[in-house]
Write an enzyme that holds these catalytic residues in place. Structure first.
Site, PDB file in Angstrom:
ATOM      1  N   CYS A 413       0.839  -1.201   0.000  1.00  0.00           N
ATOM      2  CA  CYS A 413       0.000   0.000   0.000  1.00  0.00           C
ATOM      3  C   CYS A 413       0.875   1.254   0.000  1.00  0.00           C
ATOM      4  CB  CYS A 413      -0.969  -0.035   1.184  1.00  0.00           C
ATOM      5  SG  CYS A 413      -2.331   1.143   1.064  1.00  0.00           S
ATOM      6  N   HIS A 519      -3.455  -5.373   0.435  1.00  0.00           N
ATOM      7  CA  HIS A 519      -2.870  -5.866   1.685  1.00  0.00           C
ATOM      8  C   HIS A 519      -2.898  -7.395   1.701  1.00  0.00           C
ATOM      9  CE1 HIS A 519      -2.466  -2.106   4.092  1.00  0.00           C
ATOM     10  NE2 HIS A 519      -3.381  -1.679   3.225  1.00  0.00           N
ATOM     11  N   GLU A 521      -1.345  -9.409   3.541  1.00  0.00           N
ATOM     12  CA  GLU A 521      -1.206  -9.990   4.876  1.00  0.00           C
ATOM     13  C   GLU A 521      -2.526 -10.424   5.475  1.00  0.00           C
ATOM     14  OE1 GLU A 521      -1.357  -5.440   5.691  1.00  0.00           O
ATOM     15  OE2 GLU A 521      -0.748  -6.815   4.088  1.00  0.00           O
TER      16      GLU A 521
END
Length: 560
Positions: A413, A519, A521
């Site tokens: 990001c 993202h 993750e």
């Protein structure tokens, strides 16, 4: 529907989220389908506007919901996909669509005085019963058990309506469908070394005064509880000794479900929920009705394999909120998943981006020197997401160092945007290249305001043509600069379906230099690490080339 409620007492931060997730794992290992709900009594409608320093990271769900980080624990532990409705807040109850205030304005209550009881409590109960019936594991039909975590501690003023609603819920569904587990602290004070039960006694008394009686206690402690401590807790808290669970400190949280299994937590919970009964002829052997004996073999192997790892990899995490590691909790977990898949231990080097800046060399020279020494000694560099311009110059320096010195790099990001700005300035000579977020008057806005969420269409995940990832941003690469940026060697290898929003960048001349607008993750799991994180660790440990050769069908850095 069976409900398992997790409450907390004495102090916050005891690990109710991990406890709730671990109980879900144990119940799932018994063959039950599990869903989860997190109740946050604060007035915010969601966690989206809350400071990472105060509340930790904001976890993003598949439907775009910005929620408490505990829902991230639920998803990682249980491998489920939750929705924004699985996070209940006071703000949502009062103000969300079809909320109490909305109904009152429409006149739905037909002139009645709108009160906390019954209107707010009814809204809470209806929300819980509605959301708990929504499948989150990809199956059809409702789950067997809903694990509910009540945030905060017993006695907090803001949680009172929720406690009353849960008391009413327990009464309406019946004892055989409701199990209350109270998480409390058993401290050891001073040099005496005695385990103190009084805080838990007072916490349970407060809970019982509110109309809820715990069926099990989950006692947090540094060391295992001794027998006399459990007996004392049983006597004064009216909980059988067999139902007093001890969750003491462990090397990693993957051991918590194993702790619970060893203490037969599943038997106590299933018995309370009327899912197991004692066989009349063989009283020593429980007879399972709908559930089965727990099967945690793979989970045990995962927890033990991590303990056996001896080699570590140094990962420089350059961020804005390094003072509170929970601000990057999902990033840390994704790095852990990737490292374990590579048979490595993660050694995360926390670097405050501002310490890398030239100004820091003048004002705090020691911190500046340590930050740069740490960066140079790391095997890879990761710049995670963030908001605002603080620390940006330091991040740009870190991205430049990774690019020039061929150090494996992953920008997420903001980290991707930093890479674009750095390349525009350093290679293309656009000295005043900037983001509209940092300087709206900058003459060369290579990053601009584009708030709409997009879907991703890229081909760097193995042979997948379409990839669905989670976003949390408002700024993206200015489409007008894409062609010019690509003359620097930077490749935009992923975009949304329109082709206007750049989602993935890559330097093909670099061993591993990738930036992503999304993202990754948030979708990483212990047994299914994020492809991008896995690629970073493989590159950092010199395993990437061999991995790609052994997976000849992969067509990029990011393995499937």
């Amino acid at each position: 529907m069976k409900y398992v409620l997790i409450t907390g007492g004495v102090v916050s931060g005891l690990g109710k989220g991990v406890t709730a997730s671990s109980i879900g794992v144990v119940l799932k290992s018994c063959g039950l389908r599990v869903t989860s709900i997190k109740i946050d009594p604060y007035l915010n409608t969601d966690a989206g506007t809350m400071s990472p320093f105060e509340h930790g990271e904001v976890f993003v769900l598949d439907d775009g919901g910005e929620v408490d980080l505990d829902l991230g624990n639920y998803e990682r532990f249980l491998d489920v996909t939750l929705t924004r409705e699985n996070n209940i807040t006071t703000g949502k109850i009062y103000q969300a669509s079809s909320s109490v205030i909305e109904k009152e304005r429409r006149g739905d209550y037909l002139g009645k005085t709108v009160q906390v009881v019954p209107h707010i409590t009814d809204a809470i109960k209806n929300w819980i019963e509605s959301v708990s019936s929504i499948p989150v594991d990809g199956g059809t039909g409702p789950a067997d058990v809903c694990v509910i975590e009540l945030g905060g501690t017993v006695g907090d003023i803001e949680s009172m309506p929720f406690i009353e609603a849960l008391r009413q819920l327990s009464f309406s569904v019946g004892k055989e469908n409701f199990c209350l587990i109270h998480v409390s602290l058993v401290p050891v004070l001073g040099v005496v070394g005695e385990q103190k039960t009084k805080p838990t006694q007072h916490s349970v008394r407060e809970l019982r005064a509110l109309g809820l009686t715990p069926d099990l206690l989950a006692c947090r402690s540094a060391q295992p509880l001794i027998g006399s401590t459990k007996e004392k807790l049983s006597q004064f808290c009216h909980v059988p000794v067999a139902n007093i669970l001890n969750i003491h400190d462990v090397p990693n949280i993957w051991h918590v479900p194993l702790q619970l299994q060893k203490q037969n937590a599943h038997e106590a919970i299933l018995k309370q929920l009327n899912l197991v009964r004692q066989d009349i002829q063989f009283r020593c052997s429980p007879f399972y009705l709908k559930a089965s004996p727990p099967e945690l073999r793979e989970w045990t192997e995962m927890a033990e394999s991590y303990e056996n790892l001896t080699t570590s990899v140094k990962i420089a995490l350059v961020g804005k909120y390094t003072g509170l590691t929970d601000s990057y909790l999902s990033v840390v977990k994704a790095l852990l998943h990737a490292c374990v898949a590579c048979s490595m231990r993660p050694s995360i080097q926390w670097i405050a981006a501002s310490d890398l800046e030239d100004e820091s060399a003048r004002t705090t020279p020691e911190a500046h020197a340590v930050a740069w020494e740490t960066l140079r000694s790391s095997s890879c560099i990761l710049i995670p997401g963030g908001f605002g311009d603080r620390g940006v110059p330091g991040m740009i320096l870190a991205a430049k160092y990774a690019r020039e010195n061929k150090v494996p790099y992953l920008g997420i990001c903001l980290g991707m945007q930093i890479s674009v700005i750095e390349i525009a300035r350093s290679i293309l000579g656009v000295e005043r290249a900037n983001s509209e977020e940092f300087d709206s008057e900058a003459p060369e806005l290579v990053i601009m305001y584009m708030p709409e969420v997009c879907f991703l269409s890229i081909s760097i995940y193995g042979n997948a043509k379409f990839v669905d990832e989670r976003h949390r941003h408002r700024y993206e690469v200015n489409p007008d600069f894409v062609e010019k940026l690509e003359t620097s060697g930077l490749q935009f290898v992923g975009s949304d379906e329109s082709g206007d929003r750049m989602e993935v960048i890559e330097l093909l001349s670099h061993p591993y230099y990738i930036g992503v607008q999304f993202h990754p993750e948030f979708k990483s799991r212990p047994r299914k690490p994020s492809a991008l994180f896995l690629g970073l660790i493989l590159a950092a440990t010199g395993q990437l080339e061999a991995y790609l050769k052994s997976h000849s069908d992969a067509n990029s850095y990011a393995p499937q």
